[in-house]
Design an enzyme around this catalytic site. Sequence first.
Site, PDB file in Angstrom:
ATOM      1  N   PRO A 100       0.822  -1.215   0.000  1.00 57.06           N
ATOM      2  CA  PRO A 100       0.000   0.000   0.000  1.00 57.06           C
ATOM      3  C   PRO A 100       0.859   1.269   0.000  1.00 57.06           C
ATOM      4  O   PRO A 100       2.050   1.204   0.319  1.00 57.06           O
ATOM      5  CB  PRO A 100      -0.823  -0.118   1.279  1.00 57.06           C
ATOM      6  CG  PRO A 100      -0.209  -1.183   2.089  1.00 57.06           C
ATOM      7  CD  PRO A 100       0.606  -2.036   1.196  1.00 57.06           C
ATOM      8  N   THR A 134       9.657   3.115  -1.974  1.00 52.51           N
ATOM      9  CA  THR A 134      10.683   3.963  -2.576  1.00 52.51           C
ATOM     10  C   THR A 134      11.896   4.046  -1.661  1.00 52.51           C
ATOM     11  O   THR A 134      13.043   3.956  -2.109  1.00 52.51           O
ATOM     12  CB  THR A 134      10.101   5.370  -2.827  1.00 52.51           C
ATOM     13  OG1 THR A 134       8.875   5.237  -3.531  1.00 52.51           O
ATOM     14  CG2 THR A 134      11.055   6.213  -3.630  1.00 52.51           C
ATOM     15  N   HIS A 136     -23.570  12.059  21.596  1.00 49.27           N
ATOM     16  CA  HIS A 136     -23.235  11.096  20.545  1.00 49.27           C
ATOM     17  C   HIS A 136     -21.922  10.373  20.870  1.00 49.27           C
ATOM     18  O   HIS A 136     -21.858   9.147  20.857  1.00 49.27           O
ATOM     19  CB  HIS A 136     -23.127  11.843  19.209  1.00 49.27           C
ATOM     20  CG  HIS A 136     -22.734  11.002  18.041  1.00 49.27           C
ATOM     21  ND1 HIS A 136     -23.614  10.654  17.047  1.00 49.27           N
ATOM     22  CD2 HIS A 136     -21.550  10.436  17.711  1.00 49.27           C
ATOM     23  CE1 HIS A 136     -22.991   9.905  16.159  1.00 49.27           C
ATOM     24  NE2 HIS A 136     -21.727   9.764  16.531  1.00 49.27           N
ATOM     25  N   GLU A 137     -20.918  11.158  21.215  1.00 54.92           N
ATOM     26  CA  GLU A 137     -19.610  10.549  21.483  1.00 54.92           C
ATOM     27  C   GLU A 137     -19.650   9.681  22.731  1.00 54.92           C
ATOM     28  O   GLU A 137     -19.081   8.586  22.755  1.00 54.92           O
ATOM     29  CB  GLU A 137     -18.526  11.622  21.612  1.00 54.92           C
ATOM     30  CG  GLU A 137     -18.256  12.422  20.339  1.00 54.92           C
ATOM     31  CD  GLU A 137     -17.912  11.545  19.143  1.00 54.92           C
ATOM     32  OE1 GLU A 137     -17.276  10.488  19.343  1.00 54.92           O
ATOM     33  OE2 GLU A 137     -18.288  11.905  18.007  1.00 54.92           O
ATOM     34  N   HIS A 167     -21.078   6.286  21.988  1.00 52.75           N
ATOM     35  CA  HIS A 167     -20.092   5.309  21.495  1.00 52.75           C
ATOM     36  C   HIS A 167     -19.312   4.716  22.663  1.00 52.75           C
ATOM     37  O   HIS A 167     -19.168   3.506  22.792  1.00 52.75           O
ATOM     38  CB  HIS A 167     -19.058   5.991  20.590  1.00 52.75           C
ATOM     39  CG  HIS A 167     -19.560   6.345  19.225  1.00 52.75           C
ATOM     40  ND1 HIS A 167     -20.127   5.435  18.379  1.00 52.75           N
ATOM     41  CD2 HIS A 167     -19.553   7.528  18.550  1.00 52.75           C
ATOM     42  CE1 HIS A 167     -20.451   6.037  17.246  1.00 52.75           C
ATOM     43  NE2 HIS A 167     -20.117   7.315  17.324  1.00 52.75           N
ATOM     44  N   ASP A 198     -20.186   6.803  10.866  1.00 51.89           N
ATOM     45  CA  ASP A 198     -20.419   5.562  11.616  1.00 51.89           C
ATOM     46  C   ASP A 198     -21.201   4.582  10.751  1.00 51.89           C
ATOM     47  O   ASP A 198     -20.912   3.387  10.725  1.00 51.89           O
ATOM     48  CB  ASP A 198     -21.247   5.845  12.877  1.00 51.89           C
ATOM     49  CG  ASP A 198     -20.552   6.829  13.798  1.00 51.89           C
ATOM     50  OD1 ASP A 198     -19.311   6.915  13.729  1.00 51.89           O
ATOM     51  OD2 ASP A 198     -21.239   7.511  14.578  1.00 51.89           O
TER      52      ASP A 198
HETATM   53  P1  ADP Z   1       5.921   4.324  -0.876  1.00 53.48           P
HETATM   54  O1  ADP Z   1       6.941   4.445  -1.937  1.00 53.48           O
HETATM   55  O2  ADP Z   1       5.713   2.917  -0.400  1.00 53.48           O
HETATM   56  O3  ADP Z   1       4.618   4.978  -1.185  1.00 53.48           O
HETATM   57  P2  ADP Z   1       7.776   5.942   0.550  1.00 53.48           P
HETATM   58  O4  ADP Z   1       8.970   5.083   0.459  1.00 53.48           O
HETATM   59  O5  ADP Z   1       7.714   7.072  -0.400  1.00 53.48           O
HETATM   60  O6  ADP Z   1       6.450   5.077   0.409  1.00 53.48           O
HETATM   61  O7  ADP Z   1       7.621   6.430   2.044  1.00 53.48           O
HETATM   62  C1  ADP Z   1       7.318   7.753   2.353  1.00 53.48           C
HETATM   63  C2  ADP Z   1       7.994   8.163   3.642  1.00 53.48           C
HETATM   64  O8  ADP Z   1       7.451   7.479   4.743  1.00 53.48           O
HETATM   65  C3  ADP Z   1       9.453   7.825   3.663  1.00 53.48           C
HETATM   66  O9  ADP Z   1      10.224   8.843   3.082  1.00 53.48           O
HETATM   67  C4  ADP Z   1       9.743   7.696   5.149  1.00 53.48           C
HETATM   68  O10 ADP Z   1       9.991   8.956   5.737  1.00 53.48           O
HETATM   69  C5  ADP Z   1       8.442   7.174   5.699  1.00 53.48           C
HETATM   70  N1  ADP Z   1       8.486   5.722   5.883  1.00 53.48           N
HETATM   71  C6  ADP Z   1       7.687   4.825   5.281  1.00 53.48           C
HETATM   72  N2  ADP Z   1       7.963   3.573   5.692  1.00 53.48           N
HETATM   73  C7  ADP Z   1       8.976   3.669   6.567  1.00 53.48           C
HETATM   74  C8  ADP Z   1       9.727   2.712   7.344  1.00 53.48           C
HETATM   75  N3  ADP Z   1       9.477   1.412   7.290  1.00 53.48           N
HETATM   76  N4  ADP Z   1      10.710   3.189   8.136  1.00 53.48           N
HETATM   77  C9  ADP Z   1      10.963   4.506   8.200  1.00 53.48           C
HETATM   78  N5  ADP Z   1      10.312   5.447   7.497  1.00 53.48           N
HETATM   79  C10 ADP Z   1       9.318   5.051   6.690  1.00 53.48           C
HETATM   80 ZN    ZN Z   2     -20.126   8.700  15.794  1.00 49.80          ZN
HETATM   81 MG    MG Z   3       6.748   5.600  -3.638  1.00 50.57          MG
END
Ligand code: ADP
Ligand code: ZN
Ligand code: MG
Length: 614
Positions: free
Chosen positions: A207, A213, A429-430, A433, A506
């Site tokens: 996800p 990246t 409401h809160e 819950h 909800d």
């Molecule tokens: P994706 O490419 O999966 O959408 P990114 O690699 O771009 O996600 O992650 C975005 C940012 O979230 C990273 O630059 C980092 O700061 C943070 N992040 C995400 N996962 C981790 C992780 N496992 N450890 C440390 N930082 C993370």
């Molecule tokens: Zn609610």
């Molecule tokens: Mg990415």
Amino acid sequence: MKTEDKSPKKPLIFYYLIAMVVLMLLNALVFPMLMSTPVTEVGYNDFLNMIANKKVKEVAMEDDQILFSATDDNGQLAIFKTGRWPDDDLTNRLLDSGATFASVIPTQDSPLLSFLTTWVFPILFFIAIGQIMSRMLAKRMGGNALQFGKSNAKIYVESQTGKNFSDVAGQDEAKEALTEIVDYLHNPGKYKNIGASLPKGALLVGPPGTGKTLLAKAVAGEAKVPFFSISGSEFVEMFVGMGAAKVRDLFKQAADKAPCIVFIDEIDTIGKKRDSASGIGGNDEREQTLNQLLAEMDGFDSTRGVVILAATNRPESLDKALLRPGRFDRRIPVELPDLQGRIAILNVHAKDVKMEPNVDFDTIGRATSGASGAELANIINEAALRAVRMGRDAVTQNDLEESVETVIAGYQRKGAVISEKEKRIIAYHEIGHALVSARLKDAAPVHKITIIPRTSGALGYTMQIEEGDRVLMSRDDLLNQLTSLTGGRAAEEVVFGSITSGASNDIEKATQIARAMITRYGMSDQFGMVALETVNNPYLGADTSLMCSPETSARVDAEVQGVIASAHEKAVSILTANRALLDKLAQYLLEKETVTGEEFMAILEKEDGAAKLP
Ligand code: ADP
Ligand code: ZN
Ligand code: MG
């Protein structure tokens, strides 16, 4: 991070500067050499004096001036000119002084110079203008308008990504799978000797925001090799054929720099399934690009030390051809972090932030079940910003808890006007819950209740925290969740006898849970263990498609209604039975606006104790 642009585009000003320098050089050095002797203008008096002193050598009469050569003060022969004056005696005096009469004295611009100025320079000038214009045109059109087939791919070589595995928290399985690639890039010989060839490509699947990246960069950092990074969307070009050209270019550059890593981010943009349905005039360009990518991957000698990594969050939409052996045959799942992972990620990002010594990441980790790494990084940053706003020099636990809500529920809406009556409804409401879940067996304890509105549109917020990380949910757990979710609306009915739009969120969540119980978890008496729906994409949540007949579908809808209705009934009966407690808690929340889980439980236990006494 050091990036080196492989196809540098010098700005226009650069060419102007060059032209200026060349012109200045011409002026200072070349022109004077081409010119013949300079002509000095003198007065008629001086002319007569020079004749008297026998300095004049040659004289030429022109229509409007007299040109003559004479020895100047330094004894050098120089050329002078002076105006004409009615002077009948001049001829005699010149004869007396021994000067000779010439028809022409060569002072004009040299023929070479006049040829240059009248022909060569103007032509050069127009050629230059033409060049500049076509360059500007090409730039405006986003590519080399006049040079087809040659790519201007923005390919970056980051010789040092500055990231390594210690920057990636959790994700141990993914890191382990990638370690082999790092090892291979370090010493490909070891693998070659034994005859093993590593997969050409590995696909990071997970996800958004889970660090795909980041992981790819970390691999490059660990292996200390160049890192070619390009995003799938950059391949989609304005001109047909450019995408394919870019792919060719990318692989050529990578081959030159081996060992190295080629990273194609968001590969689904080019790697989507090619379906004949979208046929006529479909996205030919994308298809060509994909075909080129497949061809390059096949024609690639994997022993050369080039590893291709790609990332996507829609693996199901990828063309099957990409996943065939010899291409991206290795899949590395990058999942949302579990409790341990979340705490580790919080710690990694807190490293560079000043924190009070007593901050407790465990609580924050528990409150953020389902948050991605990117969201957790954002929570730390928001907390630091809040600390600065408050004039503190370290981040407190409270900052962190506030920023959890900021990131997860939207920004706190300061100064939003809510009438007293509305506020009362929201408070009930809160508490509805919270009270319903407190009265249920084994429901998640309440952590915090607030009626401070968020910009996301949520008017209040009841935060429940599970004890540990849940992998399995029992039928009772899910029914508890449903009952808690209906508790908000139930409180409105019990107290005010009318209902508001405040429960829309909800209702949506409850419907999702109830549907999943019936169609996917096999938890209904009527249908039992029959799958009635499939999940299309496990990473993008509620993207499901029906697998049953319209008649069955109607019965499913009826059962969903039934499940929610009975949960709602249960919530109403709990609240009716606890009406006094409901009033008391709601009043308390109205005054305080935010109530912690401990305060909530303290009131509850005091009341229960009092009820048992008599
Ligand atoms: P994706 O490419 O999966 O959408 P990114 O690699 O771009 O996600 O992650 C975005 C940012 O979230 C990273 O630059 C980092 O700061 C943070 N992040 C995400 N996962 C981790 C992780 N496992 N450890 C440390 N930082 C993370
Ligand atoms: Zn609610
Ligand atoms: Mg990415």
